[in-house]
Design an enzyme around this catalytic site. Structure first.
Site, mmCIF file in Angstrom:
data_model
loop_
_atom_site.group_PDB
_atom_site.id
_atom_site.type_symbol
_atom_site.label_atom_id
_atom_site.label_comp_id
_atom_site.label_asym_id
_atom_site.label_seq_id
_atom_site.Cartn_x
_atom_site.Cartn_y
_atom_site.Cartn_z
ATOM 1 N N CYS A 101 22.661 4.789 17.973
ATOM 2 C CA CYS A 101 21.427 5.283 18.599
ATOM 3 C C CYS A 101 21.456 5.027 20.108
ATOM 4 C CB CYS A 101 20.219 4.611 17.956
ATOM 5 S SG CYS A 101 18.670 4.998 18.788
ATOM 6 N N CYS A 222 15.668 0.336 11.992
ATOM 7 C CA CYS A 222 14.276 0.734 12.234
ATOM 8 C C CYS A 222 13.733 1.691 11.181
ATOM 9 C CB CYS A 222 14.149 1.331 13.623
ATOM 10 S SG CYS A 222 15.170 2.787 13.853
#
Ligand SMILES: Nc1ncnc2c1ncn2[C@@H]1O[C@H](COP(=O)(O)OP(=O)(O)OP(=O)(O)O)[C@@H](O)[C@H]1O
Length: 421
Positions: A101, A222
């Site tokens: 990410c 997440c």
């Protein structure tokens, strides 16, 4: 008089990025806060966690009196991060989506948006990390022309920016930044690099940012949150039932829903068995998970691995490694684990062999081996091959001394754990 420098700060709705934005304001910069929405599914309570975080980021901007923007990278995150995450699990590896990410979303999509659409002179995040550039040097990068042509001349990146560990070594997040490009790092400020987490919290408390202080520290992946990993992943991958097999005597101890649910080193949770068993290997052809009976079993320890082509922060391998083809340094493959002294051997194709001075527990395919020399994070490579475990080596040695020359394997032998292509 020079116009105030414009810094676009990535605001997650958490305490670290809130304080980063506050400190940038104090340095006299014009600051804009941007929240990125990367995942929009509901959490375990049916609430969209991203909306809640976005709300918190917006309130930070109100407290600091700075403009707020929101951008959606849901599609990019799915294509560049989540698809890779699933395909790595399908290959039996354990991916690290946070590293991916940072590479593809925060330090690529977000950076382009901030520098291009929002006209930033630099970007900032609340990561605990440092670089070798002063703020003013970062601002000057905006005006440095990129080399033209298809292939960047290897001598054009002079004096590359270094990625350095944070002063708070416990909070240091360079592990997660080890795949970020030189170009992105040159344009990034990490305002928290010299601070401790305790001090950051104190600053937040003294500056009206209580709403972010009360939030729990983000932990784990997440998009999974506190959800059960098995339930989550089985929504996306077909179950592939297989067996748990003891590495010591090949007995079948139970069955599982899919080998991708297990990471080397983790406890296996075999139904009906009280004693803990630990995952030591996976058999990709049969879908079996091989387990050992103790947390310190030698089948869990290895001292050799090979990575894919290493991403060097400086864009080039260190000069000493190019010259000698070998170099001493340190590495880790999990955030916050102690650094392990090792020797790197550089291969022609840019991959490296990593030999740890001492066998380490739980080396796993798919994770990133992140390299350090002193305070400097040199870069990282994904682990694609593992050397034999201490157990395999022990068995090999005892067989060599006990068996007459030329004797073949017998059915009681442990599965082959030697490096696979
Ligand atoms: N959804 C998001 N939108 C904007 N920026 C983000 C987002 N998630 C993370 N970031 C940026 O990346 C940094 C590191 O993110 P990480 O998820 O590791 O959070 P953290 O260390 O708990 O920081 P924070 O307390 O700011 O949430 C954040 O400080 C922030 O600058």
């Amino acid at each position: 008089m020079q116009a105030a420098r414009h810094v676009v700060c990535a605001l997650s709705g958490g305490v670290d990025s809130a304080v980063a934005a506050l400190l940038l304001r104090r340095r006299g910069y014009q600051v804009t806060g941007v929240f990125m929405k990367n995942w929009d599914a509901l959490d375990e309570h049916g609430v969209c966690a991203a909306d809640r975080d976005c709300e918190d980021a917006y309130r930070v901007c109100q407290v600091l009196d700075i403009p707020f923007h929101q951008v959606s990278y849901v599609k990019e995150y799915w294509n560049d991060v989540f698809s890779d995450f699933l395909s790595e699990y399908e290959k039996g590896r354990t991916p690290n989506p946070d590293i991916v990410c940072n590479k593809h979303i925060k330090f690529s999509c977000f950076l382009r948006h901030a520098m291009g659409s929002l006209g930033a002179d630099a970007v900032a995040t609340g990561h605990y990390a440092r670089t070798s550039l002063e703020d003013e040097e970062v601002f000057q990068q905006k005006h440095v022309k990129r080399p033209e042509g298809l292939f960047q001349n290897r001598f054009e990146v002079r004096n590359p920016v270094k990625l350095l560990q944070a002063a708070d070594s416990f909070k240091d997040q360079t592990f997660f930044l080890s795949q970020v490009s030189q170009e992105a790092l040159r344009r990034t400020i990490f305002p928290l690099g010299g601070l401790t987490k305790g001090f950051v919290k104190k600053i937040a408390a003294e500056n009206g940012l209580q709403h972010v202080l009360q939030k729990k520290e983000s932990m784990g992946i997440c998009f999974i949150g506190k959800r059960n990993f098995e339930h989550f992943i089985l929504q996306y991958l077909q179950p592939r039932p297989g067996r748990f097999i003891s590495i010591e005597d090949n007995t079948v101890l139970g069955t599982h829903q899919g080998w991708f649910l297990y990471t080397l080193g983790q406890r296996a949770k075999i139904s009906g068995l009280r004693e803990p068993w630990f995952v030591v290997d996976k058999d990709s052809t049969k879908g079996d998970v091989l387990v050992a009976p103790r947390t310190d079993h030698p089948a869990l320890y290895r001292d050799l691995l090979r990575t894919n082509r290493v991403h060097w922060i400086a864009e080039e391998p260190p000069a000493i490694l190019v010259r000698d083809k070998m170099m001493e340094c340190h590495f880790r493959f999990r955030h916050q684990m102690a650094l392990v002294p090792c020797v790197l051997t550089l291969n022609q194709d840019g991959t490296v062999w990593v030999t740890a001075v001492k066998a380490v527990r739980g080396l796993t395919l798919g994770q990133f081996a992140v390299f350090y020399k002193g305070d400097e994070c040199l870069g990282s490579g994904k682990i694609l091959r593992l050397g034999p475990s201490a157990y395999t080596l022990q068995k090999g040695r005892s067989r060599a001394t006990a068996a007459p020359k030329g004797s073949g394997d017998n059915p009681g032998d442990s599965p082959d754990l030697s490096p696979t292509p």
